[in-house]
Design a protein around this motif. Structure first.
Motif, PDB file in Angstrom:
ATOM      1  N   HIS A 171      52.825  36.401 -28.554  1.00 29.54           N
ATOM      2  CA  HIS A 171      53.111  35.380 -27.985  1.00 29.54           C
ATOM      3  C   HIS A 171      52.441  34.175 -28.001  1.00 29.54           C
ATOM      4  O   HIS A 171      52.726  33.184 -28.066  1.00 29.54           O
ATOM      5  N   LEU A 172      50.972  34.550 -27.997  1.00 33.12           N
ATOM      6  CA  LEU A 172      50.074  33.507 -27.948  1.00 33.12           C
ATOM      7  C   LEU A 172      50.049  32.736 -29.340  1.00 33.12           C
ATOM      8  O   LEU A 172      49.584  31.556 -29.379  1.00 33.12           O
ATOM      9  N   VAL A 173      50.345  33.272 -30.321  1.00 32.50           N
ATOM     10  CA  VAL A 173      49.934  32.764 -31.555  1.00 32.50           C
ATOM     11  C   VAL A 173      50.735  31.709 -31.778  1.00 32.50           C
ATOM     12  O   VAL A 173      50.536  30.769 -32.366  1.00 32.50           O
ATOM     13  N   HIS A 174      51.910  31.717 -31.196  1.00 35.30           N
ATOM     14  CA  HIS A 174      53.154  30.612 -31.392  1.00 35.30           C
ATOM     15  C   HIS A 174      52.791  29.619 -30.119  1.00 35.30           C
ATOM     16  O   HIS A 174      52.788  28.410 -30.317  1.00 35.30           O
ATOM     17  N   GLY A 175      52.754  30.298 -28.561  1.00 31.11           N
ATOM     18  CA  GLY A 175      52.506  29.559 -27.648  1.00 31.11           C
ATOM     19  C   GLY A 175      51.435  28.646 -27.490  1.00 31.11           C
ATOM     20  O   GLY A 175      51.576  27.555 -27.084  1.00 31.11           O
ATOM     21  N   PHE A 176      50.221  29.101 -28.152  1.00 31.49           N
ATOM     22  CA  PHE A 176      49.103  28.410 -27.912  1.00 31.49           C
ATOM     23  C   PHE A 176      49.017  26.640 -28.402  1.00 31.49           C
ATOM     24  O   PHE A 176      49.025  25.892 -27.838  1.00 31.49           O
ATOM     25  N   TYR A 177      49.699  27.029 -29.824  1.00 31.71           N
ATOM     26  CA  TYR A 177      49.978  25.612 -30.647  1.00 31.71           C
ATOM     27  C   TYR A 177      50.953  24.778 -30.130  1.00 31.71           C
ATOM     28  O   TYR A 177      50.741  23.480 -30.049  1.00 31.71           O
ATOM     29  N   SER A 178      51.867  25.659 -29.770  1.00 28.76           N
ATOM     30  CA  SER A 178      53.330  24.881 -29.181  1.00 28.76           C
ATOM     31  C   SER A 178      52.942  23.994 -28.111  1.00 28.76           C
ATOM     32  O   SER A 178      53.541  22.992 -27.799  1.00 28.76           O
ATOM     33  N   ALA A 179      51.992  24.645 -27.102  1.00 30.85           N
ATOM     34  CA  ALA A 179      51.710  23.851 -25.836  1.00 30.85           C
ATOM     35  C   ALA A 179      50.907  22.637 -26.186  1.00 30.85           C
ATOM     36  O   ALA A 179      51.367  21.481 -25.490  1.00 30.85           O
ATOM     37  N   PHE A 180      50.016  22.651 -27.057  1.00 32.07           N
ATOM     38  CA  PHE A 180      49.320  21.391 -27.504  1.00 32.07           C
ATOM     39  C   PHE A 180      50.330  20.317 -28.192  1.00 32.07           C
ATOM     40  O   PHE A 180      49.951  19.130 -27.907  1.00 32.07           O
ATOM     41  N   GLN A 181      51.070  20.758 -29.020  1.00 34.78           N
ATOM     42  CA  GLN A 181      52.239  20.137 -29.587  1.00 34.78           C
ATOM     43  C   GLN A 181      53.107  19.371 -28.713  1.00 34.78           C
ATOM     44  O   GLN A 181      53.297  18.171 -29.014  1.00 34.78           O
ATOM     45  N   THR A 182      53.521  19.936 -27.662  1.00 36.61           N
ATOM     46  CA  THR A 182      54.303  19.365 -26.635  1.00 36.61           C
ATOM     47  C   THR A 182      53.737  18.287 -26.211  1.00 36.61           C
ATOM     48  O   THR A 182      54.326  17.236 -25.819  1.00 36.61           O
ATOM     49  N   LEU A 183      52.482  18.314 -25.853  1.00 32.29           N
ATOM     50  CA  LEU A 183      51.521  17.452 -25.033  1.00 32.29           C
ATOM     51  C   LEU A 183      51.232  16.035 -26.103  1.00 32.29           C
ATOM     52  O   LEU A 183      50.544  15.306 -25.588  1.00 32.29           O
ATOM     53  N   GLY A 184      51.503  16.434 -27.376  1.00 35.62           N
ATOM     54  CA  GLY A 184      51.165  15.469 -28.240  1.00 35.62           C
ATOM     55  C   GLY A 184      49.844  15.374 -28.885  1.00 35.62           C
ATOM     56  O   GLY A 184      49.470  14.691 -29.459  1.00 35.62           O
ATOM     57  N   LEU A 185      49.212  16.568 -28.739  1.00 37.15           N
ATOM     58  CA  LEU A 185      47.980  16.527 -29.407  1.00 37.15           C
ATOM     59  C   LEU A 185      47.929  17.444 -30.768  1.00 37.15           C
ATOM     60  O   LEU A 185      46.936  17.534 -31.361  1.00 37.15           O
ATOM     61  N   GLY A 186      49.042  17.981 -31.043  1.00 38.66           N
ATOM     62  CA  GLY A 186      49.188  18.725 -32.452  1.00 38.66           C
ATOM     63  C   GLY A 186      49.263  17.512 -33.496  1.00 38.66           C
ATOM     64  O   GLY A 186      50.295  17.811 -34.287  1.00 38.66           O
ATOM     65  N   THR A 187      48.508  16.707 -33.544  1.00 35.26           N
ATOM     66  CA  THR A 187      48.780  15.572 -34.763  1.00 35.26           C
ATOM     67  C   THR A 187      47.814  16.295 -35.824  1.00 35.26           C
ATOM     68  O   THR A 187      47.240  17.157 -35.822  1.00 35.26           O
TER      69      THR A 187
END
Length: 222
Positions: A171-187
């Motif tokens: 769950h964390l493998v996807h959720g960790f990056y997804s959370a930052f991506q949604t906040l616009g930090l996954g550049t």
């Protein structure tokens, strides 16, 4: 658009999922640190001291209420997004492209989240709830270290914990990056760092949680 209307949209719900997810990740770090105290193998002295602080500190107890609220919100919004995405599929019976379009764990977040929720209910009913009930009724804190020592002598309980922690890791493998991506930090600048950190976190934290019941079951701890 008002904030109330914004948070009812798919984007708003994803933002809530990200913020509550990051809060829960912070909780996992703290919880993991406290549980790791058992590996001093001192009969639970350090763990009991840390657990006592967390269980009696007013600020921590207040945050604990917020944690429960965030957890429920995270689960509700996750299931709502899953249901909405499912209902939007126009060709549900088409051939599944599988991992050609996305990894299986990113398509199974609702299932993994549900498994984790069931595991969490079991965990809370065995440790958190009895301890809090004892405190509320004026009987003081329970000896959580020895409660764990007794519970983790049962093979199926240890097996459920291992399975729950593995589900948490995926769950964390996807959720960790997804959370930052949604906040616009996954550049592109930070994408590699966030993904690497997320994968490391998704492996290390569940492994520490798994090591705890295994160590008790194998009688490696005093």
């Amino acid at each position: 658009m008002s904030w109330k209307n914004y948070f009812s949209t798919s984007i708003g719900k994803k933002l809530q999922m990200s913020l509550t997810g990051l809060f829960l990740i912070t909780f996992l770090i703290v919880h993991c640190y406290i549980n790791a105290q058992i590996f001093y193998n001192d009969g639970g002295a350090r763990f009991t001291e840390a657990a006592h602080f967390m269980g009696t500190n007013f600020l921590i107890r207040t945050v604990e209420i917020g944690l429960m609220g965030f957890l429920l919100l995270h689960v509700i919004q996750g299931l709502a997004l899953w249901s909405k995405n499912r209902s939007r599929r126009t060709n549900r019976y088409a051939v599944n492209a599988g991992s050609a379009t996305s990894p299986w764990y990113s398509r199974s977040m609702a299932l993994l989240g549900t498994l984790i929720l069931l595991f969490l209910i079991m965990h809370l009913s065995k440790f958190w709830a009895p301890n809090r009930f004892s405190q509320i009724t004026g009987n003081g804190e329970k000896d959580l270290y020895h409660m764990m020592k007794e519970e983790f002598q049962t093979a199926w309980v240890v097996g459920v914990y291992i399975f729950g922690c593995i589900s948490l890791g995926w769950h964390l493998v996807h959720g960790f990056y997804s959370a930052f991506q949604t906040l616009g930090l996954g550049t592109s600048r930070y994408k590699g760092l966030i993904k690497t950190t997320g994968i490391a976190f998704s492996i290390i934290v569940p492994l520490i949680f798994i090591a705890m019941p295994v160590a008790f079951f194998m009688n490696w701890l005093a």
